[in-house]
Write a protein that holds these residues in place. Structure first.
Motif, PDB file in Angstrom:
ATOM      1  N   LYS A  31       0.804  -1.012  -0.097  1.00 53.43           N
ATOM      2  CA  LYS A  31      -0.026  -0.016   0.420  1.00 53.43           C
ATOM      3  C   LYS A  31       1.063   1.451  -0.114  1.00 53.43           C
ATOM      4  O   LYS A  31       1.095   1.882   1.315  1.00 53.43           O
ATOM      5  CB  LYS A  31      -0.613   0.568   1.705  1.00 53.43           C
ATOM      6  CG  LYS A  31      -1.903  -1.714   1.308  1.00 53.43           C
ATOM      7  CD  LYS A  31      -2.547  -1.700   0.362  1.00 53.43           C
ATOM      8  CE  LYS A  31      -3.589  -2.572   0.389  1.00 53.43           C
ATOM      9  NZ  LYS A  31      -4.777  -2.667  -0.269  1.00 53.43           N
ATOM     10  N   PRO A  32       1.818   1.529  -0.977  1.00 53.27           N
ATOM     11  CA  PRO A  32       2.323   2.565  -0.843  1.00 53.27           C
ATOM     12  C   PRO A  32       1.132   4.219  -1.010  1.00 53.27           C
ATOM     13  O   PRO A  32       0.560   4.057  -1.862  1.00 53.27           O
ATOM     14  CB  PRO A  32       3.541   2.379  -2.538  1.00 53.27           C
ATOM     15  CG  PRO A  32       2.412   1.356  -3.218  1.00 53.27           C
ATOM     16  CD  PRO A  32       1.619   0.587  -2.299  1.00 53.27           C
ATOM     17  N   VAL A  33       1.806   5.016  -0.565  1.00 49.00           N
ATOM     18  CA  VAL A  33       0.575   6.447  -0.194  1.00 49.00           C
ATOM     19  C   VAL A  33       0.894   6.754  -1.967  1.00 49.00           C
ATOM     20  O   VAL A  33      -0.293   7.494  -1.968  1.00 49.00           O
ATOM     21  CB  VAL A  33       0.657   7.374   0.720  1.00 49.00           C
ATOM     22  CG1 VAL A  33       0.390   6.064   2.010  1.00 49.00           C
ATOM     23  CG2 VAL A  33       2.270   7.719   1.154  1.00 49.00           C
ATOM     24  N   ALA A  34       1.689   6.973  -2.833  1.00 57.71           N
ATOM     25  CA  ALA A  34       2.108   7.496  -3.930  1.00 57.71           C
ATOM     26  C   ALA A  34       2.070   5.679  -4.811  1.00 57.71           C
ATOM     27  O   ALA A  34       3.200   5.651  -5.339  1.00 57.71           O
ATOM     28  CB  ALA A  34       3.202   8.180  -4.234  1.00 57.71           C
ATOM     29  N   PRO A  35       1.573   4.952  -5.695  1.00 59.15           N
ATOM     30  CA  PRO A  35       1.419   3.841  -6.276  1.00 59.15           C
ATOM     31  C   PRO A  35       2.087   3.951  -7.404  1.00 59.15           C
ATOM     32  O   PRO A  35       2.523   4.011  -8.544  1.00 59.15           O
ATOM     33  CB  PRO A  35       0.480   3.308  -6.356  1.00 59.15           C
ATOM     34  CG  PRO A  35      -1.158   4.505  -5.617  1.00 59.15           C
ATOM     35  CD  PRO A  35      -0.080   4.956  -4.869  1.00 59.15           C
ATOM     36  N   VAL A  36       1.441   5.717  -7.714  1.00 55.20           N
ATOM     37  CA  VAL A  36       1.954   6.157  -9.163  1.00 55.20           C
ATOM     38  C   VAL A  36       2.551   7.488  -8.863  1.00 55.20           C
ATOM     39  O   VAL A  36       2.161   8.960  -8.639  1.00 55.20           O
ATOM     40  CB  VAL A  36       0.446   6.066 -10.140  1.00 55.20           C
ATOM     41  CG1 VAL A  36       1.222   7.039 -11.521  1.00 55.20           C
ATOM     42  CG2 VAL A  36       0.015   5.229 -10.316  1.00 55.20           C
ATOM     43  N   LEU A  37       3.666   7.960  -9.493  1.00 59.03           N
ATOM     44  CA  LEU A  37       4.342   8.720  -9.754  1.00 59.03           C
ATOM     45  C   LEU A  37       4.508   9.460 -10.943  1.00 59.03           C
ATOM     46  O   LEU A  37       4.935   7.895 -11.967  1.00 59.03           O
ATOM     47  CB  LEU A  37       5.986   7.980  -9.360  1.00 59.03           C
ATOM     48  CG  LEU A  37       6.142   8.544  -8.149  1.00 59.03           C
ATOM     49  CD1 LEU A  37       8.167   7.904  -7.596  1.00 59.03           C
ATOM     50  CD2 LEU A  37       5.712   9.783  -6.967  1.00 59.03           C
ATOM     51  N   ILE A  38       4.569  10.395 -11.497  1.00 65.20           N
ATOM     52  CA  ILE A  38       4.095  10.985 -12.964  1.00 65.20           C
ATOM     53  C   ILE A  38       5.264  12.110 -12.988  1.00 65.20           C
ATOM     54  O   ILE A  38       5.468  12.942 -12.091  1.00 65.20           O
ATOM     55  CB  ILE A  38       2.622  12.281 -13.138  1.00 65.20           C
ATOM     56  CG1 ILE A  38       1.732  10.941 -12.643  1.00 65.20           C
ATOM     57  CG2 ILE A  38       2.461  12.404 -14.399  1.00 65.20           C
ATOM     58  CD1 ILE A  38       1.308  10.121 -13.540  1.00 65.20           C
ATOM     59  N   LEU A  39       5.860  11.771 -13.966  1.00 62.67           N
ATOM     60  CA  LEU A  39       6.795  12.611 -14.366  1.00 62.67           C
ATOM     61  C   LEU A  39       6.903  12.983 -16.108  1.00 62.67           C
ATOM     62  O   LEU A  39       5.912  12.538 -16.504  1.00 62.67           O
ATOM     63  CB  LEU A  39       8.358  11.636 -14.369  1.00 62.67           C
ATOM     64  CG  LEU A  39       8.495  11.574 -13.050  1.00 62.67           C
ATOM     65  CD1 LEU A  39       9.584  10.260 -13.212  1.00 62.67           C
ATOM     66  CD2 LEU A  39       9.026  12.181 -12.418  1.00 62.67           C
ATOM     67  N   GLU A  40       7.939  14.420 -16.451  1.00 61.45           N
ATOM     68  CA  GLU A  40       8.004  14.599 -17.585  1.00 61.45           C
ATOM     69  C   GLU A  40       9.517  14.887 -18.397  1.00 61.45           C
ATOM     70  O   GLU A  40      10.477  15.396 -17.222  1.00 61.45           O
ATOM     71  CB  GLU A  40       6.958  15.628 -17.759  1.00 61.45           C
ATOM     72  CG  GLU A  40       6.952  16.813 -19.670  1.00 61.45           C
ATOM     73  CD  GLU A  40       6.647  17.578 -19.146  1.00 61.45           C
ATOM     74  OE1 GLU A  40       5.528  18.118 -18.037  1.00 61.45           O
ATOM     75  OE2 GLU A  40       7.023  18.757 -20.359  1.00 61.45           O
ATOM     76  N   ALA A  41       9.594  14.407 -19.641  1.00 62.20           N
ATOM     77  CA  ALA A  41      10.945  13.744 -20.211  1.00 62.20           C
ATOM     78  C   ALA A  41      11.165  15.548 -20.201  1.00 62.20           C
ATOM     79  O   ALA A  41      10.842  16.649 -21.054  1.00 62.20           O
ATOM     80  CB  ALA A  41      10.911  13.008 -20.799  1.00 62.20           C
ATOM     81  N   ASP A  42      12.514  15.992 -19.733  1.00 62.56           N
ATOM     82  CA  ASP A  42      13.121  17.376 -19.974  1.00 62.56           C
ATOM     83  C   ASP A  42      13.860  16.974 -21.116  1.00 62.56           C
ATOM     84  O   ASP A  42      15.099  18.169 -21.546  1.00 62.56           O
ATOM     85  CB  ASP A  42      13.945  17.452 -18.407  1.00 62.56           C
ATOM     86  CG  ASP A  42      13.305  19.006 -18.842  1.00 62.56           C
ATOM     87  OD1 ASP A  42      12.426  19.657 -19.517  1.00 62.56           O
ATOM     88  OD2 ASP A  42      13.567  19.960 -17.340  1.00 62.56           O
ATOM     89  N   GLU A  43      14.380  15.992 -21.634  1.00 62.39           N
ATOM     90  CA  GLU A  43      15.161  15.616 -22.765  1.00 62.39           C
ATOM     91  C   GLU A  43      14.681  14.231 -23.195  1.00 62.39           C
ATOM     92  O   GLU A  43      14.653  13.066 -22.841  1.00 62.39           O
ATOM     93  CB  GLU A  43      16.813  15.576 -22.179  1.00 62.39           C
ATOM     94  CG  GLU A  43      17.587  16.767 -21.558  1.00 62.39           C
ATOM     95  CD  GLU A  43      18.440  16.075 -21.055  1.00 62.39           C
ATOM     96  OE1 GLU A  43      18.940  14.482 -20.618  1.00 62.39           O
ATOM     97  OE2 GLU A  43      19.276  17.106 -20.596  1.00 62.39           O
ATOM     98  N   SER A  44      14.781  14.199 -24.692  1.00 64.56           N
ATOM     99  CA  SER A  44      14.838  12.807 -25.491  1.00 64.56           C
ATOM    100  C   SER A  44      15.229  12.202 -25.316  1.00 64.56           C
ATOM    101  O   SER A  44      16.903  12.644 -24.722  1.00 64.56           O
ATOM    102  CB  SER A  44      14.259  13.701 -26.678  1.00 64.56           C
ATOM    103  OG  SER A  44      13.620  14.247 -27.411  1.00 64.56           O
ATOM    104  N   LYS A  45      14.570  11.341 -24.515  1.00 64.24           N
ATOM    105  CA  LYS A  45      15.575   9.396 -23.683  1.00 64.24           C
ATOM    106  C   LYS A  45      14.937   8.116 -24.539  1.00 64.24           C
ATOM    107  O   LYS A  45      13.719   8.273 -25.427  1.00 64.24           O
ATOM    108  CB  LYS A  45      14.618   9.200 -22.425  1.00 64.24           C
ATOM    109  CG  LYS A  45      15.506  11.167 -21.860  1.00 64.24           C
ATOM    110  CD  LYS A  45      16.613  10.822 -21.059  1.00 64.24           C
ATOM    111  CE  LYS A  45      17.447  11.925 -19.999  1.00 64.24           C
ATOM    112  NZ  LYS A  45      18.567  11.981 -20.892  1.00 64.24           N
TER     113      LYS A  45
END
Ligand code: HEM
Length: 450
Positions: A309-323
């Protein structure tokens, strides 16, 4: 939302793509790829522009939402405020808060009343964080009526609503919930201004504090006055709110999940009581840091709770460089949802993954815990932006859990709505739980008569 994403990863594999309105999002459930991404910060990946802008509109942009140079400067101060030396020096205050909390629960138990578990736990977590980060004893545990939580509790649900809204409707029409948010934010900012005013006064009265600030708010105010600093008044106020927000729900929800899971697994409850009796002896709670630190099974129970039961089951990020992640091209600007729970519920990494077994975090001799498993289960995130409050949170969890199982038995837990469901409002909480405690008959120190 998180259930849908987790189900898609089962169906389509560990890397998949989906759309919410006009936005395309890449879902990633592979723990190795997630680890790579989380480590590739702050330059490769950032918190999303949408998150930063949505927070900013609420008058908040602290270390959690900031990016780039602003994040680096704020993170340094936050890390100094939460380092182990500070937490150690602060322990006597935490012990006082825990004692108050014990008295509150002893009173509930004596009267046999059902209480709102999460609301009580948030009183504890807010009192602890305000003491450590701002040097203020806000004592919401012993307060009646409106507390700072009343205002804090409106922020995450509305943040979540705005982050997932198809368009920013609130800029044109303010619904009742948006108007309520404005009222609560105004009150929250007023409380924060008061905390800052008091800290400024302390610095004026005791100028020596400037050379050695004792907490985050003092450190930020000193930095704010340093010539050439980039820190603004807005940053200082934002980080005060951020600490309250980041430290309140997360730890309180984790404790609520732990109590719920333990109640379903009476063998674990028994071992927690046994450990608390052995380590605490005649004490009601861990009055010294070394006692709290030696509660190994309790700590393992916290890790096992956060695996499921992680309180943050989803972490949302944004790519700042192409990867390139694995064999997938992620162009700059792509939003990526890291499903951190999928790896920790997979049979590839954990035996009997659905079972609640704290023992799996202990070495064969019952000491320590396995760090290789921590790389799969990442409830605090990972890399340069890993949660700076994790040691504090783990200490709080050990203090409250051992206090609970040393003194009380759980007579009943009644979930609102009849079942214990996962509710994601930025952090993942269980349904509201009404709990009844009774004093343990066999503690040997007469809790029932205290
Ligand atoms: C069980 C309790 C907690 C959990 C599960 C938790 C979890 C997390 C997670 C998943 C992140 C994102 C990490 C990443 O992006 O890699 C985070 C960030 C953060 N947490 Fe916690 N947290 C907890 C308690 C706390 C406490 C007690 C505090 C401090 C009062 C705190 C302060 C923060 C801050 C300031 C950040 C932002 C860090 C940054 O972006 O650089 N957290 N936390």
């Amino acid at each position: 939302m998180h259930h849908a994403m987790e189900a898609w990863s089962e169906r389509y594999g560990p890397v998949f793509r989906f759309r919410i309105g006009p936005r395309t999002i890449v879902g990633i459930a592979d723990p190795t790829l997630i680890g790579t991404m989380l480590k590739d910060r702050p330059d490769g990946f950032r918190r999303t522009r949408l998150l930063e802008a949505t927070f900013r509109e609420m008058g908040i942009c602290g270390v959690f939402a900031a990016n780039g140079a602003a994040w680096r400067a704020q993170r340094k101060m936050v890390m100094a405020a939460f380092d182990t030396r500070h937490v150690k020096n602060y322990f006597p205050f935490m012990a006082r808060v825990t004692e108050r909390f014990y008295r509150r629960w002893a009173d509930h138990a004596r009267r046999g009343v059902a209480f709102d578990l999460q609301a009580d736990l948030m009183r504890y977590t807010v009192d602890v964080v305000a003491g450590l980060a701002f040097g203020e004893d806000v004592n919401t545990i012993e307060s009646d009526g409106e507390t700072i939580q009343t205002h804090l509790n409106h922020v995450f649900p509305m943040l979540m609503r705005r982050l997932t809204a198809p368009f920013p409707y609130w800029r044109w029409i303010r619904l009742p919930a948006d108007r309520a948010l404005e009222r609560h934010l105004a009150k929250l900012h007023a409380e924060v201004d008061e905390l800052i005013r008091k800290a400024r006064l302390r610095l004026e009265r005791t100028p020596e504090l400037r050379a050695a600030p004792t907490n985050l708010i003092e450190a930020m105010l000193v930095e704010r006055e340093t010539p050439g600093t980039e820190l603004t008044d807005f940053d200082v106020a934002s980080n005060v709110v951020t600490m309250l927000l980041a430290g309140e729900d997360t730890t309180a929800h984790t404790l609520a999940w732990l109590i719920h899971l333990v109640e379903q697994n009476r063998g674990v409850a028994h071992r927690l009581s046994e450990e608390a009796d052995r380590v605490l002896g005649n004490l009601h709670f861990a009055e010294r840091l070394e006692l709290a630190a030696s509660l190994k099974f309790t700590a393992a129970t916290a890790h096992e709770t956060m695996r499921l039961k992680p309180v943050a089951p989803v972490l949302i990020l944004e790519a700042d460089e192409s990867k390139i992640l694995g064999d997938v091209a992620i162009p700059r600007g792509t939003v990526v949802a890291a499903l951190i729970r999928q790896g920790s519920r997979s049979g590839n990494h954990f035996e009997r993954p659905a079972d609640f077994e704290p023992q799996r975090w202990l070495d064969a001799d019952g000491s320590g815990h396995s760090t290789s498993r921590e790389r799969i289960s990442m409830p605090f995130g990972a890399g340069p932006r890993i949660c700076p409050g994790r040691n504090l949170a783990l200490l709080e969890i050990n203090l409250v859990t051992s206090m609970l199982f040393r003194n009380f038995e759980i007579a009943s837990i009644r979930p609102e709505g009849g079942s214990v469901d996962e509710w994601l409002s930025f952090t993942m909480a269980p349904s509201r739980l009404w709990v009844t405690l009774r004093p343990r008959a066999d503690t040997g120190h007469g809790t029932s008569r205290d």
